[in-house]
Design an enzyme around this catalytic site. Structure first.
Site, PDB file in Angstrom:
ATOM      1  CD  GLU A  40      -2.948  -0.864  -0.093  1.00  0.00           C
ATOM      2  OE1 GLU A  40      -3.064   0.255  -0.622  1.00  0.00           O
ATOM      3  OE2 GLU A  40      -3.521  -1.872  -0.541  1.00  0.00           O
ATOM      4  CE1 TYR A 123      -6.443   3.293  -0.191  1.00  0.00           C
ATOM      5  CE2 TYR A 123      -4.094   3.227   0.342  1.00  0.00           C
ATOM      6  CZ  TYR A 123      -5.179   2.736  -0.361  1.00  0.00           C
ATOM      7  OH  TYR A 123      -5.015   1.690  -1.221  1.00  0.00           O
ATOM      8  CG  ASP A 141      -7.458   5.038  -3.699  1.00  0.00           C
ATOM      9  OD1 ASP A 141      -8.662   5.079  -4.036  1.00  0.00           O
ATOM     10  OD2 ASP A 141      -6.645   4.247  -4.200  1.00  0.00           O
TER      11      ASP A 141
END
Ligand code: SF4
Length: 354
Positions: A40, A123, A141
């Protein structure tokens, strides 16, 4: 007004679309929070095609959070080299030490604990919580903003406080609580593959019948932003000082871009300057009076765009003895293992090949 039926409709259409998609990405096949975290962070601001190779390099070199914590910052930055946004790598490194020191080496398992890790924002915490632990947190996002904005026809600026709150609530309402990981992956994939920023595939979109932007022909207008990014121009003059098979480098320390990376000694000017003006600036910086100005020659120019800055780089070969207190002399071989800003890396690769 969006009613509950619209959320359910959106969710069902999206999940059906996703069942037919298989992107075959390595981090999708794991629920290891460490690996999900690495992927991520890499994928923020990076395309999947480029990010995949970096993900594999990071996992190869640092297979566990303890391996990452035990590595030196130079090692981490070297593996990260070329990916940009180096603060992300430094934060990963710092947070790995937090996990060892503050969580006894066990990866945090709750959303709130995840948020305590350096560099883990809303996020990333939602992504790890849902993908690793199937907790009901919706990710938000750029892809998710775009999809929600278009499908529901939301024109509140996504970079405003009120916009962030509104979109976050919408994402949470859409979330499939029985399968948060599946839903989050579906909406992110949908934004990346179907409802793309520049040319969404509306003609073959299974959501088009219910999509406000499609039906009102306002796809190009959504999502909206209130501010334009201001880009600051900076003029870097790099000193190329070879000695035998080594070259003079320095390590950036300031609270500025590229902290902790190695680069050539640098003089910065406030505006674009000619070679002759640079020589004056050089003499002033080093308090010297040069007799032969041919000792300095511009050999290359390059530029690099960062999110908020445009870097104009000039590279000057310096044929004279120069005393630089913080100099680190490195060989061509050693250079390969150092984190170096892209603009300098591109120059060195070209120059060392000659
Ligand atoms: S119809 Fe077009 S704009 Fe609407 S969700 Fe599908 S791809 Fe996106």
């Amino acid at each position: 007004m969006i009613n509950n039926y619209s959320y359910i409709k959106f969710r069902n259409l999206l999940m059906t679309w996703h069942e037919e998609i298989d992107r075959g990405l390595p981090w999708k096949e794991t629920n290891d929070p460490y690996r999900i975290w690495i992927s991520e962070i890499i994928l923020q601001q990076t395309r999947v095609a480029q990010g995949r190779a970096y993900y594999e390099r990071m996992i190869d070199h640092f297979p566990t959070v303890r391996d990452l914590a035990d590595a030196s910052e130079d090692q981490v930055l070297s593996i990260w080299k070329g990916l940009g946004y180096y603060a992300r790598a430094r934060n990963l490194h710092y947070a790995s030490k937090q996990i060892i020191d503050e969580f006894n080496g066990v990866f945090p398992t709750t959303y709130n604990d995840l948020r305590l890790l350096k560099g883990v924002g809303l996020y990333t915490a939602a992504a790890i919580a849902s993908f690793a632990y199937n907790l009901p947190y919706a990710v938000l996002d750029g892809n998710v903003f775009r999809v929600l904005s278009r499908f529901f026809g939301l024109d509140t600026p996504i970079d405003s406080t009120i916009g962030k709150k509104l979109f976050s609530e919408q994402a949470q309402r859409c979330l499939d609580k029985s399968d948060p990981a599946g839903f989050n992956q579906a909406i992110m994939d949908f934004g990346a593959l179907q409802c793309t920023a520049q040319s969404p595939s509306c003609d073959i979109c299974p959501l088009k019948e219910n999509c406000v932007a499609f039906n009102e022909n306002i796809i190009d207008l959504l999502p909206t932003k209130s501010k334009k990014i201001k880009v600051r121009s900076r003029y870097f003059h790099y000193l190329v000082i070879p000695k035998g098979n080594q070259i003079c480098l320095i390590k950036r320390k300031d609270r500025d871009i590229w902290q902790g990376l190695y680069e050539l000694p640098l003089i910065e000017s406030e505006k674009s300057i000619s070679t002759s003006q640079f020589i004056d600036l050089f003499q002033e910086t080093f308090s010297i009076n040069m007799v032969d100005k041919r000792s300095i020659k511009k050999i290359s120019t390059k530029k690099q765009r960062l999110t908020h800055q445009m870097i104009y780089g000039n590279f000057y070969i310096i044929n004279m003895d120069l005393s630089i207190k913080t100099a680190r002399w490195k060989s061509k071989e050693e250079l390969k293992h150092l984190g170096v800003p892209k603009i300098v890396d591109d120059f060195l690769k070209e120059w060392l090949q000659e």
